[in-house]
Structure formats: C-alpha cells, structure tokens
Design an enzyme around this catalytic site. Structure first.
Site, PDB file in Angstrom:
ATOM      1  NE  ARG A   1      -1.835  -2.138   2.780  1.00  0.00           N
ATOM      2  CZ  ARG A   1      -1.923  -3.336   2.629  1.00  0.00           C
ATOM      3  NH1 ARG A   1      -2.925  -3.698   1.838  1.00  0.00           N
ATOM      4  NH2 ARG A   1      -1.028  -4.153   2.818  1.00  0.00           N
ATOM      5  CB  THR A   2       3.532   2.665   2.220  1.00  0.00           C
ATOM      6  OG1 THR A   2       2.673   2.186   3.396  1.00  0.00           O
ATOM      7  CG2 THR A   2       4.184   4.154   2.447  1.00  0.00           C
TER       8      THR A   2
ATOM      9  CE  LYS B   1      26.345  -3.437  -7.842  1.00  0.00           C
ATOM     10  NZ  LYS B   1      26.319  -2.332  -8.682  1.00  0.00           N
TER      11      LYS B   1
ATOM     12  CG  HIS C   1       4.050   4.175   8.462  1.00  0.00           C
ATOM     13  ND1 HIS C   1       3.901   5.124   7.340  1.00  0.00           N
ATOM     14  CD2 HIS C   1       3.868   3.311   8.196  1.00  0.00           C
ATOM     15  CE1 HIS C   1       3.651   4.306   6.170  1.00  0.00           C
ATOM     16  NE2 HIS C   1       3.539   3.000   6.673  1.00  0.00           N
TER      17      HIS C   1
HETATM   18  C1  NCD Z   1       2.262  -0.778   8.159  1.00  0.00           C
HETATM   19  C2  NCD Z   1       3.884  -0.594   8.359  1.00  0.00           C
HETATM   20  O1  NCD Z   1       4.540  -1.107   7.369  1.00  0.00           O
HETATM   21  O2  NCD Z   1       4.121  -0.393   9.253  1.00  0.00           O
HETATM   22  N1  NCD Z   1       1.564  -1.146   6.817  1.00  0.00           N
HETATM   23  C3  NCD Z   1       1.505  -0.100   6.014  1.00  0.00           C
HETATM   24  O3  NCD Z   1       2.496   0.637   5.642  1.00  0.00           O
HETATM   25  N2  NCD Z   1       0.304   0.139   5.698  1.00  0.00           N
HETATM   26  C4  NCD Z   1       1.793  -1.852   9.236  1.00  0.00           C
HETATM   27  C5  NCD Z   1       2.273  -3.088   9.258  1.00  0.00           C
HETATM   28  O4  NCD Z   1       3.066  -3.645   8.374  1.00  0.00           O
HETATM   29  O5  NCD Z   1       1.655  -3.991   9.915  1.00  0.00           O
END
Ligand code: NCD
Length: 313
Positions: A51-52, A80, A129
């Site tokens: 998703r991100t 590398k 995040h």
């Molecule tokens: C999350 C992450 O990567 O921290 N996912 C995301 O970015 N939507 C949560 C997760 O991985 O559980």
C-alpha cells in the site's frame, strides 16, 4: 526545503491544511490531474510494502507526475554496501521528491541530511510512519467529522508497531482524546511514549489486555498486526501472534458509530467475517491514503492552491 520524518515535523495547522486539501482532492480528483506535470517522485523501499509504495506512486501518477525507484534492498546498490547518504545524493539529481522506507530507525533522517529534495519517511523500523498517520487522520476526520473528543482503542503490537507510535504522537495534539491501549504485556507501548508523550502531556489512557471489556467505550478501534519481522525469536512471535482476534461476536459490543481501522496488511487479527460490517473501514482507509499523499506531495513541493491554479483564477 521541508522533509516529513515524524508526524511532529508538521505543525497542527500544516497537518490540518494537508487533511483539508486531501478531502478537496477526494471530492474533485480530476481537478488535480496535471498539477505535477513534469515532476518526478522516487520511491526508495528497502523493506517490503504494498500500500505505502503503490499509493505514493498512484498519488504522483494521478497528478500527472512520473515515478521511479526500487522496491527492495536486494535490487538496489544497498546490496553492494552503498550508504543511504550516498544513494540520496545521487537520487537528488534524478527526482524532485522521494519517499523512503528502511528497516533501520533513523535512516530517513540521515537521508534528509544529505538530500537536496524533500524526503518523506515511509516507515523506519519500529519507529515512525507519518504518512500512515495522515491516512489514519483523514479517515477519522472524514468519517467522524472531528479529530478531538474521541476514545481511541489501539490493539495488538503496540511495541513494534510504528503506525501506533506515529498515531499517538499526532493524536495527543487534539483535545479530549483518550486512549485504550490493548495488548499483551510484552507488546505494550515503548517506555519513551508512555513517559515523554502520554504522562508528560497528562493524556488520559489505560493499558489493558481486555478488548471486549472496553469495546463499548470506543469511537475508533485501531487494530494492528503483530510485527513478526521485528521479533528477536520466532517462538515469542508464535506465542503472541494470535493474542487478539476481532470477530463478529466481539463487534456486537461496539457502538453503532464505531469504526475499525487497520493500516494493513492484516494477518489473523481481524476475522474476514468483520469485513462486511459497515463499521469496518480499513479498505476505505487504504483508498484515502492516496488522496492524503497527493496533498502531502503538493505541500512539500511548495505547490499551494494559488500557485497551481494561477491560470484559472
Ligand atoms: C504498516 C507498516 O508497514 O508499518 N503497513 C503499512 O504501511 N500500511 C503496518 C504493518 O506492516 O503491519
């Protein structure tokens, strides 16, 4: 030049501006179809993502921009032995803005010190995040109509879950927000969050391992995955992974207007039978993530509404 490493890099006013712009884009996406013509976004992903990364790419493509990048450390020169500092120096001349995900806490901060373009932290280890937080906030704001006066349950891996850490940091800035932190003892929030953010800010919160008991109090239930990749040993993960499973029987205790969010990916922590409950909004949340990232990219590129629509106003 601005970077987004932690949600606190944005003032409350800037955060509200981005959320409001995200909502405007959501209503009239076609109006923004060319606002990034000629711009490039680099996605530097040293850790898995669906998703991100794809929502960042969709956001830039939706605005007429282009994207380039890599989706694993193995396919980049990191394999590398290249440093993040060297990589970003080079990427700075290939793109106008970049989103970076890295397993090491602080890697995007290092990148921002050497970068000539805005760096967006797309997740650094178990730390922060911020763009997931923007996604969570636009979802709550759109569905509840407010970001204050809310009781927010957070359930699952509150120790390693970076989305939880960033969301707590962002939500404590709104008034009358109360947290119910539901986890096994081993997966409680880190000490620095408890002391420096919750206690220091005199925030109303409780830590518990009882989901059903607090369900009727909640306006939002933020479910999270147990973060297998951050555990030191597999046995602990196996013992803790199914600590909380949200199913239809538990949803019976919730208010009629209570929303279940999850940053996704989901493993076992939400039974698929919950998906058809109108209060389950995690797929909608993932969709909103594109609009809010469009708004963020515009803001960090310094493209405010006046600038982008100067010909039409
Ligand atoms: C999350 C992450 O990567 O921290 N996912 C995301 O970015 N939507 C949560 C997760 O991985 O559980």
């Amino acid at each position: 030049m601005r970077h987004l490493i932690s949600p606190l890099d944005l003032s409350l006013e800037e955060m509200d501006y981005i959320l409001t712009l995200g909502q405007k884009i959501m209503e009239e996406p076609e109006k923004y179809a060319h606002v990034c013509d000629g711009k490039k976004l680099a996605t530097l992903f040293y850790e898995p993502s669906t998703r991100t990364r794809l929502s960042f790419e969709a956001a830039m493509l939706n605005m007429g921009g282009k994207v380039l990048g890599f989706s694993s450390a193995d396919s980049s020169s990191a394999a590398k032995g290249e440093s993040v500092a060297d990589t970003i120096r080079v990427i700075s001349s290939y793109a106008d803005i970049c989103a970076m995900r890295h397993p090491k806490e602080g890697a995007p901060t290092v990148a921002s010190m050497y970068s000539e373009i805005p760096v967006i932290n797309a997740g650094d280890g178990g730390h922060n995040h911020p763009t997931q937080t923007l996604t969570d906030l636009i979802t709550i704001k759109t569905l509840m109509g407010r970001l204050d006066n809310l009781t927010i349950g957070m359930c699952g891996d509150l120790k390693f879950g970076r989305t939880v850490h960033s969301l707590i940091n962002a939500m404590v800035r709104y008034t009358r927000v109360r947290f119910v932190l539901i986890s096994p003892k081993e997966l409680q929030i880190p000490e620095y969050l408890r002391k420096e953010v919750l206690d220091a800010g005199k925030i109303d919160y409780i830590e518990t391992n009882e989901l059903e008991k607090y369900m009727p109090d909640l306006d939002i239930l933020y479910m999270t995955r147990v973060q297998r990749e951050r555990f030191f040993n597999e046995e602990d993960y196996i013992r803790l992974k199914d600590s909380f499973i949200l199913d239809a029987s538990k949803m019976q205790y919730a208010k009629e207007k209570m929303y279940v969010l999850h940053p996704l990916p989901r493993v076992n922590e939400i039974s698929t039978e919950v998906d058809k409950d109108p209060r389950a909004v995690y797929f909608l949340q993932a969709k909103y993530g594109v609009y809010v990232r469009m708004a963020l990219i515009l803001s960090l590129l310094g493209l405010d509404e006046k600038k982008i629509f100067k010909d039409s106003v």
